[in-house]
Structures are given as structure tokens and as C-alpha cells.
Design a protein around this motif. Structure first.
Motif, PDB file in Angstrom:
ATOM      1  N   ALA A  26       0.828  -1.208   0.000  1.00 23.72           N
ATOM      2  CA  ALA A  26       0.000   0.000   0.000  1.00 23.72           C
ATOM      3  C   ALA A  26       0.862   1.258   0.000  1.00 23.72           C
ATOM      4  CB  ALA A  26      -0.932  -0.006   1.211  1.00 23.72           C
ATOM      5  N   VAL A  27       1.943   1.252   0.757  1.00 16.38           N
ATOM      6  CA  VAL A  27       2.836   2.403   0.804  1.00 16.38           C
ATOM      7  C   VAL A  27       3.500   2.615  -0.560  1.00 16.38           C
ATOM      8  CG1 VAL A  27       4.994   3.291   1.776  1.00 16.38           C
ATOM      9  CG2 VAL A  27       3.258   2.311   3.280  1.00 16.38           C
ATOM     10  N   PHE A  28       3.947   1.532  -1.185  1.00 12.28           N
ATOM     11  CA  PHE A  28       4.551   1.664  -2.519  1.00 12.28           C
ATOM     12  C   PHE A  28       3.551   2.247  -3.507  1.00 12.28           C
ATOM     13  CE2 PHE A  28       7.709  -1.717  -1.241  1.00 12.28           C
ATOM     14  CZ  PHE A  28       8.781  -0.842  -1.214  1.00 12.28           C
ATOM     15  N   ASP A  29       2.275   1.855  -3.391  1.00 11.84           N
ATOM     16  CA  ASP A  29       1.250   2.425  -4.261  1.00 11.84           C
ATOM     17  C   ASP A  29       1.104   3.919  -4.001  1.00 11.84           C
ATOM     18  OD1 ASP A  29       0.758   0.017  -5.460  1.00 11.84           O
ATOM     19  OD2 ASP A  29      -1.042  -0.427  -4.272  1.00 11.84           O
ATOM     20  N   LEU A  30       1.143   4.309  -2.734  1.00 14.08           N
ATOM     21  CA  LEU A  30       0.975   5.725  -2.392  1.00 14.08           C
ATOM     22  C   LEU A  30       2.126   6.585  -2.899  1.00 14.08           C
ATOM     23  CD1 LEU A  30      -0.374   5.512   1.263  1.00 14.08           C
ATOM     24  CD2 LEU A  30      -1.614   6.261  -0.777  1.00 14.08           C
ATOM     25  N   ILE A  31       3.321   6.066  -2.845  1.00 12.26           N
ATOM     26  CA  ILE A  31       4.460   6.871  -3.275  1.00 12.26           C
ATOM     27  C   ILE A  31       4.800   6.637  -4.745  1.00 12.26           C
ATOM     28  CG2 ILE A  31       5.467   7.034  -0.979  1.00 12.26           C
ATOM     29  CD1 ILE A  31       7.493   4.893  -1.802  1.00 12.26           C
ATOM     30  N   ALA A  32       3.939   5.876  -5.403  1.00 13.35           N
ATOM     31  CA  ALA A  32       4.104   5.594  -6.838  1.00 13.35           C
ATOM     32  C   ALA A  32       5.493   5.017  -7.134  1.00 13.35           C
ATOM     33  CB  ALA A  32       3.839   6.828  -7.677  1.00 13.35           C
ATOM     34  N   ALA A  33       5.863   4.007  -6.360  1.00 14.84           N
ATOM     35  CA  ALA A  33       7.154   3.369  -6.549  1.00 14.84           C
ATOM     36  C   ALA A  33       7.235   2.670  -7.905  1.00 14.84           C
ATOM     37  CB  ALA A  33       7.422   2.369  -5.426  1.00 14.84           C
ATOM     38  N   ASP A  34       6.090   2.296  -8.444  1.00 10.62           N
ATOM     39  CA  ASP A  34       6.059   1.652  -9.753  1.00 10.62           C
ATOM     40  C   ASP A  34       5.491   2.651 -10.757  1.00 10.62           C
ATOM     41  OD1 ASP A  34       5.781   0.113 -11.985  1.00 10.62           O
ATOM     42  OD2 ASP A  34       4.507  -1.408 -11.057  1.00 10.62           O
ATOM     43  N   PRO A  35       6.340   3.288 -11.547  1.00 10.86           N
ATOM     44  CA  PRO A  35       5.857   4.298 -12.489  1.00 10.86           C
ATOM     45  C   PRO A  35       4.823   3.745 -13.468  1.00 10.86           C
ATOM     46  CG  PRO A  35       8.249   4.321 -12.392  1.00 10.86           C
ATOM     47  CD  PRO A  35       7.782   3.124 -11.607  1.00 10.86           C
ATOM     48  N   LYS A  61      -6.669   4.365 -29.234  1.00 13.76           N
ATOM     49  CA  LYS A  61      -5.333   4.106 -29.763  1.00 13.76           C
ATOM     50  C   LYS A  61      -4.304   4.712 -28.817  1.00 13.76           C
ATOM     51  CE  LYS A  61      -7.111   4.421 -34.415  1.00 13.76           C
ATOM     52  NZ  LYS A  61      -7.284   5.314 -35.544  1.00 13.76           N
ATOM     53  N   ARG A  62      -3.077   4.233 -28.894  1.00 10.03           N
ATOM     54  CA  ARG A  62      -2.010   4.769 -28.043  1.00 10.03           C
ATOM     55  C   ARG A  62      -1.899   6.274 -28.207  1.00 10.03           C
ATOM     56  NH1 ARG A  62       2.732   2.540 -30.151  1.00 10.03           N
ATOM     57  NH2 ARG A  62       3.969   3.165 -28.366  1.00 10.03           N
ATOM     58  N   LEU A  63      -2.000   6.746 -29.435  1.00 11.12           N
ATOM     59  CA  LEU A  63      -1.886   8.179 -29.700  1.00 11.12           C
ATOM     60  C   LEU A  63      -3.023   8.957 -29.037  1.00 11.12           C
ATOM     61  CD1 LEU A  63      -0.114  10.225 -31.119  1.00 11.12           C
ATOM     62  CD2 LEU A  63      -1.478   9.915 -33.187  1.00 11.12           C
ATOM     63  N   ASP A  64      -4.223   8.338 -28.947  1.00 10.33           N
ATOM     64  CA  ASP A  64      -5.344   8.976 -28.257  1.00 10.33           C
ATOM     65  C   ASP A  64      -5.008   9.207 -26.785  1.00 10.33           C
ATOM     66  OD1 ASP A  64      -6.875   8.833 -30.586  1.00 10.33           O
ATOM     67  OD2 ASP A  64      -7.802   6.931 -29.996  1.00 10.33           O
ATOM     68  N   VAL A  65      -4.380   8.218 -26.181  1.00 11.58           N
ATOM     69  CA  VAL A  65      -4.019   8.330 -24.759  1.00 11.58           C
ATOM     70  C   VAL A  65      -3.011   9.457 -24.566  1.00 11.58           C
ATOM     71  CG1 VAL A  65      -2.953   7.170 -22.789  1.00 11.58           C
ATOM     72  CG2 VAL A  65      -4.513   5.907 -24.279  1.00 11.58           C
ATOM     73  N   ASP A  78       6.244   6.276 -23.496  1.00 11.29           N
ATOM     74  CA  ASP A  78       6.157   6.116 -22.047  1.00 11.29           C
ATOM     75  C   ASP A  78       4.933   5.322 -21.596  1.00 11.29           C
ATOM     76  OD1 ASP A  78       8.441   7.585 -21.919  1.00 11.29           O
ATOM     77  OD2 ASP A  78       7.519   9.378 -21.055  1.00 11.29           O
ATOM     78  N   ILE A  79       3.947   5.157 -22.467  1.00  9.84           N
ATOM     79  CA  ILE A  79       2.732   4.454 -22.027  1.00  9.84           C
ATOM     80  C   ILE A  79       2.835   2.944 -22.186  1.00  9.84           C
ATOM     81  CG2 ILE A  79       1.286   6.442 -22.526  1.00  9.84           C
ATOM     82  CD1 ILE A  79       0.164   4.874 -24.906  1.00  9.84           C
TER      83      ILE A  79
END
Length: 89
Positions: A26-35, A61-65, A78-79
Motif C-alpha cells: 500500500a505504501v509503494f502504491d501511495l508513493i508511486a514506486a512503480d511508475p 489508440k495509443r496516440l489517443d491516450v 512512455d505508455i
């Protein structure tokens, strides 16, 4: 060598380890340890929003994102890690 650990001791140690593992996750999720997980969250939030015409997105599409999610402005490559994450995450 010492005394072997009892079954009860092992069970309690396992419970404690599970408790701390869940909290560490939960802490890793909060600090966005996984980009990638953080980026996937941005993608899901963007997908949940209605389009400008009030309709839901049915095809993306990826470009839409990259164009729609402000988090990714101009960074199409990056996505990719975010899109490869399993749904359960």
C-alpha cells in the motif's frame, strides 16, 4: 544450533509477514514506486471520463491516450509499460 521453531511460532510469523507485506504494498502504491502502475492509473482515469461530445470511448489508440491524458503529453513511448500491466494491478 538452537531450538527448532514450533508450528505456532511459524504460523504467527507468517501472519506478521503477511500483515507487513500488505502495508508495504500500500505504501509503494501511495508513493508511486512503480511508475507503470501510476501511469496506468492515469490512463484508467482518462478512459473513465466522457469524450467532449458526452459519449463513452469505445476504441482507443495509443496516440489517443498521449493526446488526451495530460500526464503523457508528447511521450507516446512512455505508455507502453503501463499498457502491459495485468488487469489485476
Amino acid at each position: 544450533m538452537g531450538v527448532p521453531a514450533s508450528d505456532d511460532c511459524i504460523q504467527r510469523a507468517t501472519a506478521i509477514a503477511s500483515y507487513y507485506t500488505a502495508h508495504a504494498s500500500a505504501v509503494f502504491d501511495l508513493i508511486a514506486a512503480d511508475p507503470a502502475a501510476s501511469d496506468a492509473s492515469h490512463i484508467l482515469e482518462w478512459l473513465a471520463r466522457l469524450r467532449q461530445n458526452g459519449m463513452q470511448r469505445t476504441t482507443v489508440k495509443r496516440l489517443d491516450v498521449v493526446g488526451g491524458a495530460h500526464h503523457f503529453r508528447g511521450r507516446i513511448g512512455d505508455i507502453d509499460p503501463s499498457l502491459r500491466l495485468p488487469r489485476s494491478q
